[in-house]
Design a protein around this motif. Structure first.
Motif, PDB file in Angstrom:
ATOM      1  N   ALA A  29     -20.405  64.119 -40.679  1.00  0.00           N
ATOM      2  CA  ALA A  29     -20.043  65.453 -41.176  1.00  0.00           C
ATOM      3  C   ALA A  29     -21.280  66.346 -41.234  1.00  0.00           C
ATOM      4  O   ALA A  29     -21.867  66.556 -42.296  1.00  0.00           O
ATOM      5  N   ILE A  30     -21.682  66.848 -40.086  1.00  0.00           N
ATOM      6  CA  ILE A  30     -22.889  67.671 -40.033  1.00  0.00           C
ATOM      7  C   ILE A  30     -22.544  69.104 -39.664  1.00  0.00           C
ATOM      8  O   ILE A  30     -21.549  69.370 -38.987  1.00  0.00           O
ATOM      9  N   TYR A  31     -23.359  70.052 -40.135  1.00  0.00           N
ATOM     10  CA  TYR A  31     -23.205  71.455 -39.782  1.00  0.00           C
ATOM     11  C   TYR A  31     -23.886  71.740 -38.451  1.00  0.00           C
ATOM     12  O   TYR A  31     -23.340  72.402 -37.586  1.00  0.00           O
ATOM     13  N   ASN A  32     -25.125  71.326 -38.358  1.00  0.00           N
ATOM     14  CA  ASN A  32     -25.850  71.488 -37.114  1.00  0.00           C
ATOM     15  C   ASN A  32     -27.017  70.512 -37.073  1.00  0.00           C
ATOM     16  O   ASN A  32     -27.351  69.881 -38.076  1.00  0.00           O
ATOM     17  N   LEU A  33     -27.588  70.391 -35.888  1.00  0.00           N
ATOM     18  CA  LEU A  33     -28.721  69.498 -35.671  1.00  0.00           C
ATOM     19  C   LEU A  33     -29.785  70.278 -34.925  1.00  0.00           C
ATOM     20  O   LEU A  33     -29.489  71.017 -33.977  1.00  0.00           O
ATOM     21  N   GLN A  34     -31.012  70.111 -35.363  1.00  0.00           N
ATOM     22  CA  GLN A  34     -32.107  70.905 -34.806  1.00  0.00           C
ATOM     23  C   GLN A  34     -33.224  69.968 -34.365  1.00  0.00           C
ATOM     24  O   GLN A  34     -33.588  69.032 -35.091  1.00  0.00           O
ATOM     25  N   TRP A  35     -33.757  70.215 -33.179  1.00  0.00           N
ATOM     26  CA  TRP A  35     -34.927  69.487 -32.692  1.00  0.00           C
ATOM     27  C   TRP A  35     -36.147  70.392 -32.819  1.00  0.00           C
ATOM     28  O   TRP A  35     -36.102  71.570 -32.452  1.00  0.00           O
ATOM     29  N   PHE A  36     -37.229  69.790 -33.338  1.00  0.00           N
ATOM     30  CA  PHE A  36     -38.485  70.502 -33.516  1.00  0.00           C
ATOM     31  C   PHE A  36     -39.598  69.771 -32.781  1.00  0.00           C
ATOM     32  O   PHE A  36     -39.533  68.569 -32.536  1.00  0.00           O
ATOM     33  N   ARG A  37     -40.639  70.517 -32.548  1.00  0.00           N
ATOM     34  CA  ARG A  37     -41.886  69.960 -32.036  1.00  0.00           C
ATOM     35  C   ARG A  37     -42.972  70.273 -33.055  1.00  0.00           C
ATOM     36  O   ARG A  37     -43.039  71.399 -33.582  1.00  0.00           O
ATOM     37  N   GLN A  38     -43.828  69.273 -33.328  1.00  0.00           N
ATOM     38  CA  GLN A  38     -44.970  69.496 -34.208  1.00  0.00           C
ATOM     39  C   GLN A  38     -46.235  69.012 -33.523  1.00  0.00           C
ATOM     40  O   GLN A  38     -46.357  67.830 -33.193  1.00  0.00           O
ATOM     41  N   ASP A  39     -47.156  69.926 -33.318  1.00  0.00           N
ATOM     42  CA  ASP A  39     -48.470  69.563 -32.794  1.00  0.00           C
ATOM     43  C   ASP A  39     -49.381  69.204 -33.959  1.00  0.00           C
ATOM     44  O   ASP A  39     -49.195  69.702 -35.076  1.00  0.00           O
ATOM     45  N   PRO A  40     -50.387  68.354 -33.730  1.00  0.00           N
ATOM     46  CA  PRO A  40     -51.261  67.906 -34.824  1.00  0.00           C
ATOM     47  C   PRO A  40     -51.847  69.067 -35.610  1.00  0.00           C
ATOM     48  O   PRO A  40     -52.408  70.002 -35.027  1.00  0.00           O
ATOM     49  N   GLY A  41     -51.693  69.022 -36.914  1.00  0.00           N
ATOM     50  CA  GLY A  41     -52.245  70.054 -37.783  1.00  0.00           C
ATOM     51  C   GLY A  41     -51.548  71.388 -37.713  1.00  0.00           C
ATOM     52  O   GLY A  41     -52.050  72.391 -38.232  1.00  0.00           O
TER      53      GLY A  41
END
Lengths: 112, 112
Positions: A29-41
């Protein structure tokens, strides 16, 4: 209670490979799903958002799919480049609680 | 630039001090958040505000007090800082509840 798991935790590939990052969740039961990118720092950069009614989203070399019934999302990266090296985070909103629940991330290294 | 901006980017302080982190978004969003990323890089919601009203307080100690003077700002004040408060704190915003989130660059807090 919603839990988000990302596999693998780390991935090292040669440049040019197509690769798949996996995200699984326990409550469909989810509203939405988001993919992120995180670079160091650095902060988080939103890559793709999939609404609960959608099956996939595409942006350039990235394609994200969502299968609520099986509790899975995948992020497909085509023709990987060294600049793709970063940590990729999957996060979702479930139950209308207005908060993102994050996985622990997949640390990707693309070597020349 | 349109963005979510946080200040300061780095904050080093002694135990017992009181400090504040400021967050501003010029995206016209209604909803703002504070997330904490611990030493293991795991991200977790702390607070969520919608139209200046608190809607989520995720069992955060009373020493943490968010304040939203208007929809574009959500500041975080921390009293009596402890070593365990050392982490990266991220501010984020969304157009509305349960929609795509955009993150700031983070504030790395180190308590010594």
């Amino acid at each position: 209670k919603q839990e988000v798991t990302q596999i693998p935790a780390a991935l090292s590939v040669p440049e040019g490979e197509n690769l798949v990052l996996n995200c699984s969740f326990t409550d469909s039961a989810i509203y939405n799903l988001q993919w992120f990118r995180q670079d160091p720092g650095k902060g988080l950069t939103s890559l793709l958002l999939i609404q609960s009614s959608q099956r996939e989203q595409t942006s350039g070399r990235l394609n994200a799919s969502l299968d609520k019934s099986s509790g899975r999302s995948t992020l497909y990266i085509a023709a990987s480049q060294p600049g793709d090296s970063a940590t990729y985070l999957c996060a979702l909103i479930s139950g209308g609680y207005n908060k993102l629940i994050f996985g622990a991330g997949t640390r990707l290294a693309v070597h020349p | 630039d349109t963005a979510v901006s946080q200040t300061p980017k780095y904050l080093v302080t002694q135990m017992g001090n009181d400090k504040s982190i400021k967050c501003e978004q010029n995206l016209g969003h209604d909803t703002m958040y504070w997330y904490k990323q611990d030493s293991k890089k795991f991200l977790k919601i702390m607070f969520s505000y919608n139209n200046k009203e608190l809607i989520i307080n995720e069992t955060v100690p009373n020493r943490f007090s968010p304040k939203s003077p208007d929809k574009a700002h959500l500041n975080l004040h921390i009293n009596s800082l402890e070593l365990g408060d050392s982490a990266v704190y991220f501010c984020a915003s969304s157009p509305a509840k349960n929609t795509e989130a955009f993150f700031g660059q983070g504030t790395r807090l180190t308590v010594v």
